[in-house]
Design a protein around this motif. Structure first.
Motif, PDB file in Angstrom:
ATOM      1  N   ASP A   7       0.839  -1.209   0.000  1.00  6.86           N
ATOM      2  CA  ASP A   7       0.000   0.000   0.000  1.00  6.86           C
ATOM      3  C   ASP A   7       0.870   1.254   0.000  1.00  6.86           C
ATOM      4  O   ASP A   7       0.578   2.229  -0.695  1.00  6.86           O
ATOM      5  CB  ASP A   7      -0.916   0.007   1.233  1.00  6.86           C
ATOM      6  N   GLY A   8       1.933   1.220   0.818  1.00  8.09           N
ATOM      7  CA  GLY A   8       2.821   2.379   0.881  1.00  8.09           C
ATOM      8  C   GLY A   8       3.533   2.626  -0.414  1.00  8.09           C
ATOM      9  O   GLY A   8       3.691   3.766  -0.859  1.00  8.09           O
ATOM     10  N   ALA A  14       1.861   6.646  -6.844  1.00  5.31           N
ATOM     11  CA  ALA A  14       0.753   7.517  -7.254  1.00  5.31           C
ATOM     12  C   ALA A  14       1.085   8.978  -7.003  1.00  5.31           C
ATOM     13  O   ALA A  14       0.662   9.870  -7.735  1.00  5.31           O
ATOM     14  CB  ALA A  14      -0.524   7.127  -6.522  1.00  5.31           C
ATOM     15  N   GLY A  15       1.874   9.209  -5.932  1.00  6.31           N
ATOM     16  CA  GLY A  15       2.202  10.591  -5.576  1.00  6.31           C
ATOM     17  C   GLY A  15       3.603  10.977  -5.962  1.00  6.31           C
ATOM     18  O   GLY A  15       4.169  11.895  -5.392  1.00  6.31           O
ATOM     19  N   GLN A  16       4.208  10.231  -6.932  1.00  2.66           N
ATOM     20  CA  GLN A  16       5.581  10.497  -7.327  1.00  2.66           C
ATOM     21  C   GLN A  16       5.740  11.942  -7.786  1.00  2.66           C
ATOM     22  O   GLN A  16       4.985  12.437  -8.609  1.00  2.66           O
ATOM     23  CB  GLN A  16       5.999   9.569  -8.464  1.00  2.66           C
ATOM     24  N   GLY A  17       6.748  12.589  -7.229  1.00  2.00           N
ATOM     25  CA  GLY A  17       6.985  13.995  -7.573  1.00  2.00           C
ATOM     26  C   GLY A  17       6.221  14.950  -6.700  1.00  2.00           C
ATOM     27  O   GLY A  17       6.371  16.154  -6.808  1.00  2.00           O
ATOM     28  N   SER A  19       4.849  15.841  -2.614  1.00  2.00           N
ATOM     29  CA  SER A  19       5.106  15.569  -1.204  1.00  2.00           C
ATOM     30  C   SER A  19       3.980  14.731  -0.645  1.00  2.00           C
ATOM     31  O   SER A  19       2.807  14.926  -0.982  1.00  2.00           O
ATOM     32  CB  SER A  19       5.186  16.897  -0.440  1.00  2.00           C
ATOM     33  N   PRO A  20       4.288  13.714   0.241  1.00  2.00           N
ATOM     34  CA  PRO A  20       3.214  12.966   0.894  1.00  2.00           C
ATOM     35  C   PRO A  20       2.242  13.877   1.634  1.00  2.00           C
ATOM     36  O   PRO A  20       1.073  13.581   1.753  1.00  2.00           O
ATOM     37  CB  PRO A  20       3.974  12.064   1.874  1.00  2.00           C
ATOM     38  N   GLN A 172       2.682   5.959   3.353  1.00  2.00           N
ATOM     39  CA  GLN A 172       3.541   6.642   2.385  1.00  2.00           C
ATOM     40  C   GLN A 172       4.767   7.238   3.066  1.00  2.00           C
ATOM     41  O   GLN A 172       5.887   7.124   2.582  1.00  2.00           O
ATOM     42  CB  GLN A 172       2.746   7.726   1.665  1.00  2.00           C
ATOM     43  N   LEU A 173       4.561   7.874   4.206  1.00  2.00           N
ATOM     44  CA  LEU A 173       5.689   8.478   4.929  1.00  2.00           C
ATOM     45  C   LEU A 173       6.680   7.409   5.399  1.00  2.00           C
ATOM     46  O   LEU A 173       7.902   7.599   5.299  1.00  2.00           O
ATOM     47  CB  LEU A 173       5.172   9.258   6.142  1.00  2.00           C
TER      48      LEU A 173
END
Length: 206
Positions: A7-8, A14-17, A19-20, A172-173
């Motif tokens: 999941d992370g 998905a959030g590449q580029g 910030s989380p 993600q973090l």
């Protein structure tokens, strides 16, 4: 690979580029009235119960508090699974480096986002809120892997948006900070930053 790590990784791709904790999207600020009230209420209860320690950071860290460290020390082994070394000394070093890496990242984000994250962490620390919102009634330092896994699944599948967002953000973090630790690079086949001799152009020293 644990489902939490997957999941992370997916959230990171998905959030590449980005910030989380993206202040332009203001993810936490879009949690709605219910989520905002929940986070604020958790911080208020922490203050009223005398359990909030916003100005005190853990030794050697810039932002995260002692309770935050215990929380992440409980989560990392469950999230990283077999990616974490089984050798006690190296395992402890990897955990320490990952939390330090996470703390360094969080210390550089916008203060408003730091405040939102601290409210979320207050919610999971404060005894009066920890049990009802996480299902873990004892301290994080004594929480079993099954309890931590149950808590993560509870938030992942929750009908409350702020919990689902909190789960995604934490995964993600943690994944991002984990793969900033050099000891973890070999496990994923990453050779590390290129040596100067491998660069196509020499460094200009500027």
């Amino acid at each position: 690979m644990s489902s939490f790590l997957e999941d992370g990784l997916q959230a990171s791709k998905a959030g590449q580029g980005k910030s989380p904790i993206d202040p332009t999207r203001r993810g936490f600020l879009r949690t709605g009235l219910m989520g905002g009230a929940l986070l604020t209420g958790g911080s208020m209860m922490a203050s009223l119960s005398g359990c909030s320690k916003p100005p005190e950071t853990a030794s050697g860290l810039q932002l995260l508090r002692a309770d935050d460290r215990l929380f992440f020390e409980a989560l990392y082994p469950v999230v990283m699974g077999a990616s974490l070394s089984t050798e006690p000394g190296q395992r402890a070093q990897q955990l320490s480096q990952a939390i330090t890496s996470l703390d360094q990242y969080l210390s550089r984000i916008a203060p408003v986002m730091q405040g939102q994250l601290m409210q979320l962490l207050d919610l999971v620390h404060t005894p009066i809120t920890r049990g009802p919102v996480t299902g873990v009634w004892n301290n994080w330092s004594s929480a079993s892997a099954e309890q931590v896994s149950g808590y993560l699944l509870r938030w992942k599948n929750s009908s409350v948006q702020v919990f689902r967002m909190g789960y995604g953000l934490l995964m993600q973090l943690m994944v991002m900070s984990w793969y900033l630790v050099p000891d973890t690079w070999q496990a994923v086949g990453y050779p590390g930053p290129p040596h100067q001799s491998q660069l196509l152009t020499p460094p200009n020293n500027f």
